[in-house]
Design a protein around this motif. Structure first.
Motif, short mmCIF file in Angstrom:
data_model
loop_
_atom_site.label_atom_id
_atom_site.label_comp_id
_atom_site.label_asym_id
_atom_site.label_seq_id
_atom_site.Cartn_x
_atom_site.Cartn_y
_atom_site.Cartn_z
N LYS A 1 17.54 -27.60 33.09
CA LYS A 1 16.99 -26.49 32.34
C LYS A 1 15.92 -26.96 31.36
O LYS A 1 14.94 -26.26 31.14
CB LYS A 1 18.16 -25.85 31.59
CG LYS A 1 17.86 -24.50 31.01
CD LYS A 1 19.13 -23.96 30.40
CE LYS A 1 18.81 -23.34 29.07
NZ LYS A 1 20.03 -22.84 28.42
N TRP A 2 16.08 -28.15 30.80
CA TRP A 2 15.14 -28.62 29.78
C TRP A 2 13.86 -29.18 30.38
O TRP A 2 12.91 -29.46 29.68
CB TRP A 2 15.81 -29.67 28.90
CG TRP A 2 16.99 -29.08 28.24
CD1 TRP A 2 18.29 -29.35 28.49
CD2 TRP A 2 16.98 -28.05 27.27
NE1 TRP A 2 19.11 -28.58 27.74
CE2 TRP A 2 18.33 -27.77 26.98
CE3 TRP A 2 15.98 -27.33 26.60
CZ2 TRP A 2 18.70 -26.79 26.06
CZ3 TRP A 2 16.34 -26.38 25.69
CH2 TRP A 2 17.69 -26.11 25.43
N ASN B 1 10.36 -29.35 31.89
CA ASN B 1 9.17 -28.51 31.68
C ASN B 1 9.16 -27.78 30.34
O ASN B 1 8.39 -26.85 30.17
CB ASN B 1 9.03 -27.44 32.76
CG ASN B 1 8.68 -28.05 34.09
OD1 ASN B 1 8.01 -29.06 34.13
ND2 ASN B 1 9.17 -27.45 35.15
N LEU B 2 9.96 -28.22 29.40
CA LEU B 2 9.98 -27.55 28.10
C LEU B 2 8.61 -27.66 27.43
O LEU B 2 8.20 -26.77 26.69
CB LEU B 2 11.07 -28.16 27.22
CG LEU B 2 11.37 -27.39 25.94
CD1 LEU B 2 11.92 -26.02 26.27
CD2 LEU B 2 12.37 -28.15 25.09
#
Lengths: 237, 68, 225
Positions: free
Chosen positions: B19-20, B22-23
């Motif tokens: 989920k993190w 490409n933050l």
């Protein structure tokens, strides 16, 4: 407080912005906090650009539509206030368009692997951006205020008539195109649409606020010029 | 657009980790939004303040007659 | 009927002076050819199939060269403030617009009638079999180009250094028309029939109608002073 309504509006917009930000980014700021919106499964967290990218695009379209209406208003009534509104709306529309064409590639790069995939909507936005930059350019060319308003009103109408043709041409140009949202792109989780609608509403409000302020500034500038001109006359007499 | 639902308990961390990814892109995209909007707002209000100040001067001058 | 007479009066006046000197058409024609040759050397197109790059080349050349034609459309009146004279003499501004647009269309079409065979020759291709459908596509798209261009021509003549602005205005607003023209032309070249142009023919016609009507309505508020 003579600016009281504007301040109230700014307050409301700020609160809404914070609410949207918390809903979208709760978990990226505070790790233990879970955000209101779910993480999209295939695109991951970068999909959350959506909550500000798409409302910006819609706000830009709204702004250009308002400019179109104001241009017709000027042509028919010849009152400079319409031109002030048209100028304000185009300028704000260009700002939102700029946001769209910068955040678009930032989304496309991690998801589709290229900065500029010539997606029809993004490309349409780019052409719109060019059109309305030209509109602002035309403004700087004429020195006669009344002529400036007239010419810009004409271009404001012509440019907006061009918008649907640009959109369909760009769409049909490639035949097929990547569909992310809308028909054929699958549904959208209810919480996502809540956050999206919240963001959209906030952006529209923000547009309204900016429009009123910018149009007022333009109006004041006209007033100032008039004052200056009359000063000149009395000085000569 | 489906919501992420980890099937096995062990998968949860993996999903959380992915989920993190490409933050950075997300961060820059939002920076662009804020910088542009805030910048524009500041620009308008500064022009407005300056204009009203100048107008005030002009009006006062007219009331009192030219200074020179 | 009076309006129709005025239209032909304006168009006839322009076309007569155009035929007499031929300067405008020849300049446009040669500029288009120069653009073609520049493209040829920029991309080394000697061995490339004409149907793939040809439509794009032709329309880029016409778009660029058309600017010259538009620039001179109202500049002809500008020399001795003839536009005001024209306005005084035949009253109806819409008729002036339509007359100007018509004469600009005819002179651009004449330039294209020489340019297209020359382009075919340079790229070793034979356009004779597709002459009729190609001509239809060319006329439809040139009409849209001129409809909006005549309006901008009048506009930019009135502002200082407006000649700088005309290409930017014209080329930006005609982007969708250029796309349509290129697609329609390549459809015609590939299939050899007008049906090959498909939806793009309709895009061109819709563009023509929208901008002809809009420009006719907007011309009057544009030039009043």
């Amino acid at each position: 407080m003579k600016n009281f309504p504007a301040l109230v509006l700014i307050g409301i917009i700020s609160v809404m912005m914070i609410a949207v930000l918390a809903a979208v980014f709760g978990d990226t700021v505070v790790f233990s906090f879970s955000s209101y919106v779910p993480t999209e499964s295939s695109m991951g967290i970068v999909q959350r650009i959506f909550y500000f990218h798409v409302p910006s695009a819609l706000t830009a379209f709204l702004a250009f539509f308002v400019a179109f209406v104001a241009s017709i208003g000027y042509i028919t009534t010849r009152r400079l206030i319409w031109d002030n509104v048209a100028l304000a709306s185009v300028e704000i529309g260009v700002i939102f368009c700029t946001i769209v064409i910068i955040t678009g590639p930032l989304w496309a790069r991690p998801v589709w692997g290229s900065w500029w995939p010539w997606d029809p909507r993004l490309t349409t936005t780019l052409i719109l951006w060019l059109l309305y930059i030209v509109y602002l350019l035309l403004r700087t060319y004429s020195e006669n205020r009344e002529q400036q308003a007239r010419f810009c009103a004409v271009l404001g109408i012509i440019a907006f008539l061009d918008v649907p043709i640009v959109y369909f041409s760009v769409r049909w140009w490639r035949g097929v195109h990547p569909m992310v949202f809308g028909s054929g792109g699958g549904g959208i989780a209810p919480r996502m649409s809540h956050a999206f609608l919240g963001a959209l509403f906030t952006f529209f409000l923000l547009y309204g606020l900016l429009l009123v302020q910018r149009a007022r500034l333009a109006y004041m500038e006209d007033e100032f010029e008039e004052l200056l001109a009359s000063e000149h006359e009395t000085g000569q007499a | 657009m489906k919501q992420v639902k980890p099937e096995a308990p062990g998968q949860e961390n993996l999903v959380e980790l992915e989920k993190w990814h490409n933050l950075g892109y997300l961060f820059w995209a939002y920076m662009v939004v804020w910088v542009f909007l805030a910048g524009y707002l500041v620009l308008i209000s500064r022009r407005m303040t300056r204009l009203s100040r100048e107008m005030e001067i002009l009006r006062r001058e007219r009331r009192n007659g030219p200074a020179s | 009927m009076n309006t129709l007479r005025s239209i032909f009066l304006v168009a006839g006046k322009d076309l007569r002076s155009e035929i007499r000197s031929g300067r405008n058409i020849i300049t446009v024609l040669f500029f288009a050819l120069v653009v073609l040759i520049i493209f040829h050397f920029a991309f080394d197109l000697a061995d490339v199939d004409f149907t793939t790059v040809g439509p794009g080349l032709i329309w880029v050349a016409i778009s660029f060269a058309g600017i010259l034609s538009l620039q001179s459309s109202f500049a002809r009146e500008g020399d001795r403030d003839g536009l005001s004279g024209l306005l005084l003499s035949c009253a109806d501004p819409t008729a002036i617009y339509l007359g100007k647009a018509f004469s600009a269309l005819v002179s651009l079409l004449v330039a294209e009638a020489f340019f297209l065979p020359a382009a075919a020759l340079l790229f070793n291709t034979d356009l004779r079999p597709v002459m009729v459908p190609l001509a239809t596509v060319v006329v439809i798209h040139t009409a849209g180009y001129v409809a909006v261009g005549t309006l901008f021509s009048a506009m930019t003549l009135k502002v200082r250094r407006g000649h700088l602005l005309l290409p930017v205005l014209q080329l930006t607003v005609t982007i969708p028309l250029l796309m349509s023209a290129v697609k329609a032309t390549s459809g015609v070249l590939v299939t050899g029939t007008l049906a090959g142009a498909g939806i793009w023919l309709r895009v061109g016609i819709v563009y023509d109608i929208i901008f002809l009507v809009a420009a006719s309505l907007l011309f009057e508020p544009l030039i009043e002073d």
